[in-house]
Design an enzyme around this catalytic site. Structure first.
Site, PDB file in Angstrom:
ATOM      1  CB  CYS A   2       1.146 -49.178  -9.169  1.00  0.00           C
ATOM      2  SG  CYS A   2       2.486 -48.453 -10.196  1.00  0.00           S
ATOM      3  NE  ARG A  28       0.286 -49.611  -3.329  1.00  0.00           N
ATOM      4  CZ  ARG A  28       1.043 -50.466  -2.414  1.00  0.00           C
ATOM      5  NH1 ARG A  28       1.208 -49.951  -1.179  1.00  0.00           N
ATOM      6  NH2 ARG A  28       2.194 -50.747  -2.890  1.00  0.00           N
ATOM      7  CG  ASN A 101       3.256 -52.229  -6.850  1.00  0.00           C
ATOM      8  OD1 ASN A 101       4.029 -51.475  -7.337  1.00  0.00           O
ATOM      9  ND2 ASN A 101       2.989 -52.579  -5.596  1.00  0.00           N
ATOM     10  N   GLY A 102       5.407 -53.009  -9.569  1.00  0.00           N
ATOM     11  CA  GLY A 102       6.766 -53.401  -9.263  1.00  0.00           C
ATOM     12  C   GLY A 102       7.637 -52.931 -10.543  1.00  0.00           C
ATOM     13  CD  GLU A 479       9.613 -36.497   9.372  1.00  0.00           C
ATOM     14  OE1 GLU A 479       8.392 -36.410   9.101  1.00  0.00           O
ATOM     15  OE2 GLU A 479      10.605 -36.648   8.847  1.00  0.00           O
ATOM     16  CE  LYS A 483       6.553 -35.354   6.698  1.00  0.00           C
ATOM     17  NZ  LYS A 483       7.032 -36.575   6.889  1.00  0.00           N
ATOM     18  CG  HIS A 502      31.794 -25.659   9.721  1.00  0.00           C
ATOM     19  ND1 HIS A 502      32.843 -25.505  10.002  1.00  0.00           N
ATOM     20  CD2 HIS A 502      30.862 -26.044  10.802  1.00  0.00           C
ATOM     21  CE1 HIS A 502      32.926 -25.317  11.324  1.00  0.00           C
ATOM     22  NE2 HIS A 502      31.861 -25.736  11.840  1.00  0.00           N
ATOM     23  CE  LYS A 602       1.859 -43.356   4.497  1.00  0.00           C
ATOM     24  NZ  LYS A 602       2.458 -42.351   5.068  1.00  0.00           N
TER      25      LYS A 602
END
Ligand code: AGP
Length: 607
Positions: A2, A28, A101-102, A479, A483, A502, A602
């Site tokens: 957070c 966040r 936050n946590g 990557e 996205k 395969h 993020k």
């Protein structure tokens, strides 16, 4: 993961400042938001589920009285994103309010204990145990700071906490263990926040709070104490060379698009990094018994690409490892001869820090590559390199990925020079190519943007996408897939092209889009074969190819050209750009918010 923020102003109301700061922290977590201010010895609270703008429209987050207050923007870990679970959480008496936050790992046991003592809980969150614990300690006659210390000593897990109370209305009390916490020192105000961008437009004087510290903010500034022995800690603010403008959209519709366009200048900045740290890190890598490249998500893809660079240029075998699996996979083998190169743009990703901590305890050497000065990774690394990409606000990493690759390529080239495994001429040619990468990236963004926007429009209704590449391009394919998956919610699969036959090829049917990353390198011949295999089963081929590669262009339904002569080991830096743009425009086509994809945040500060 957070975002928390607090402020004490000499003059004026805190609420609008808190609201604006939470907006800057929204990447966040954005499933609910809340604020509390103190005025005339009363707490004033507004909180609800939803994004900040929606909650503001419903409740006006600027309209709370008082010059002292804290706020929170949430990414739910315990308790669904409902109003009752939004922060702040208060004690039974409504005197103490907390934002956190946590993750409190022992919250269930603490909650049971507190309920037996008569406390009544209103939410399903882990965080709500904190105000009730403090309330319990206050009953014993402790001051709020002492009560807070006692309370946090009962907490297991991670936390950055900010607390206000009507008993001490002109103060904010904070504590930190693992989750990030910084203090901002302004002319007529003092701030606390989960990261610097929250108060950057107000001050660039920041004090990094370390693990195991308590902070008291007041009209006279800030005071730090160690939780362990309550001893005082003096620490001067450091000047942060980020400008507020760097953390704004600058006319782009989204941070992600702005950050994709910032890549050329960021790549230029990576070529000006401090020589001695790059050299020091190269020396450690050269001496290492074994090297683990440890990271999560996009940063892991940079590690995977780096493993090809280190092997091809310096003949150094490295192990790219997804951080959350490091301890299970290599925990027992790590020892004093091991070197961990941890890569993390935020420098706060819990899984990566956990892997590093495990390695440190086994005397391994820890090296760090990060984008955030003062982050935890910088403080637990023996040597770290700061990649200088500036603040990245979009949840989807773009500019930080290409900058990571540039730094890792520089390390591999330095190691190649040190080890003399490839000719000086080859090294010089690669260094020269690296110098030109920024302007080539510029060209790709400018010249291919519209074409890629049309491609996204053409494939907007596809049900699933395949990303394939060989060699180092497997990292680029991974990557590209991440996205598209994370911001356009498009089911996507990525594989080393050789592996596709395969099993995964069974998915292919008429019109199934397969995106091939195929620079003209040693894998070119074999990847043409893979394209044929897919085409033979009706797949629609989208190829990221070298300019003038008529062989693949003739096989592809659509293609994006990258200038000639990009060396294989540098190709991910450029070949990923069209995939970033494709994902961005696909998100737009599908009506998704590229900056704040659902269920993501993020910086992932919980394990
Ligand atoms: C990438 O777009 C994601 N935001 C995510 O996978 C991210 O790369 C991962 O969480 C690692 O973050 P870090 O680089 O800050 O450690």
């Amino acid at each position: 993961m957070c975002g928390i923020f607090g402020c004490i102003l000499k003059n004026g109301d805190a609420a609008p400042i808190i609201h604006a700061a939470l907006k800057r922290l929204e990447y966040r977590g954005y499933d609910s938001v809340g604020e509390v201010t103190i005025h005339k010895d009363k707490l004033f609270i507004k909180k609800d589920q939803g994004k900040i703008d929606d909650v503001h429209t419903r409740h006006n987050l600027d309209d709370l009285p008082g010059r002292v207050g804290v706020g929170h923007t949430r990414w739910a870990t315990h308790g669904a994103p409902y109003q009752t679970n939004a922060h702040p959480h208060i004690d039974c008496a409504g005197q103490v309010a907390v934002v956190h936050n946590g993750v409190i790992e022992n919250f269930a046991e603490l909650r049971r204990e507190l309920e037996e003592l008569g406390h009544v809980f209103k939410s399903k969150t882990d965080s709500e145990v904190i105000p009730h614990l403090i309330e319990e300690k206050l009953k014993g006659g402790l001051t709020l700071l002492e009560a807070m210390r006692e309370a946090v000593n009962r907490l297991e897990g991670s936390y950055a906490i900010a607390v206000v109370s009507v008993d001490e209305p002109d103060k904010i009390f904070c504590a930190r263990k693992e989750s990030p916490l910084v203090v901002g020192v302004g002319e007529d105000a003092v701030y606390c926040a989960s990261d610097i961008t929250a108060f950057l437009p107000l001050t660039n004087r920041a004090v990094i709070i370390e693990n195991g510290e308590l902070v008291v903010l007041g009209d006279d500034g800030y005071g730090i104490r160690k939780i362990a022995d309550f001893s005082s800690v003096s620490r001067e603010p450091q000047i942060i060379d980020w400008t507020p403008k760097m953390a704004e959209k600058q006319g782009y519709p989204h941070f992600m698009l702005k950050e994709i366009h910032e890549q050329p200048s960021c790549l230029r900045d990576t070529l000006k990094l401090q020589e001695r740290y790059l050299e020091l890190m190269t020396t450690f890598l050269d001496r290492a018994g074994e090297v683990f490249l440890v990271a999560c998500g996009t940063s892991y893809h940079a590690c995977l690409a780096a493993s090809y660079m280190f092997s091809k240029l310096a003949f150094l075998a490295t192990h790219p490892i997804i951080a959350s699996e490091f301890v299970e996979q290599h925990g027992r083998a790590v020892n004093i001869d091991s070197t961990i190169l941890a890569v993390s743009q935020s420098g706060e990703t819990a899984d990566t820090l956990d892997a590093v901590e495990h390695a440190r305890l086994r005397a391994a050497t820890v090296l760090g590559l990060t984008n955030v000065i003062g982050s935890t990774l910088t403080r637990i690394s023996r040597v770290y390199v700061s990649q200088q990409s500036g603040p990245e606000v979009g949840v989807a990493a773009t500019k930080t990925f290409t900058s990571q690759l540039s730094v890792l390529a520089q390390l591999a080239l330095r190691l190649a020079k040190k080890r003399g495994k490839i000719s000086h001429l080859e090294i010089e040619q690669l260094e020269e190519k690296l110098e030109h990468i920024p302007e080539v990236a510029e060209m790709i963004v400018q010249s291919q943007r519209e074409k890629i926007r049309q491609l996204a429009k053409k494939y907007r209704d596809a049900r699933c996408f395949f990303f394939l590449g060989r060699g180092i391009s497997w990292a680029t394919a991974l990557e590209g897939r991440l996205k598209l998956l994370e911001i356009a919610y498009a089911p996507s699969i990525a594989y080393p092209a050789g592996e596709s036959k395969h099993g995964p090829i069974s998915l292919i049917e008429e019109g199934f889009p397969v995106i091939f990353v195929c620079p003209r390198d040693e894998t070119h011949k074999t990847i043409v074969g893979n394209i044929m295999e897919m085409k033979a089963r009706g797949a629609s081929i989208i190829a990221i190819v070298e300019e003038g590669d008529e062989e693949i262009k003739s096989l592809a339904d659509d293609y994006v050209e990258i200038v000639k002569g990009v060396p294989e080991v540098l190709s991910p830096i450029l070949y990923v750009v069209p995939l970033q743009l494709f994902a961005y425009y696909m998100a737009i086509e599908r009506g998704c918010d590229p900056d704040m994809p659902r269920n993501l945040a993020k910086s992932v500060t919980v394990k």
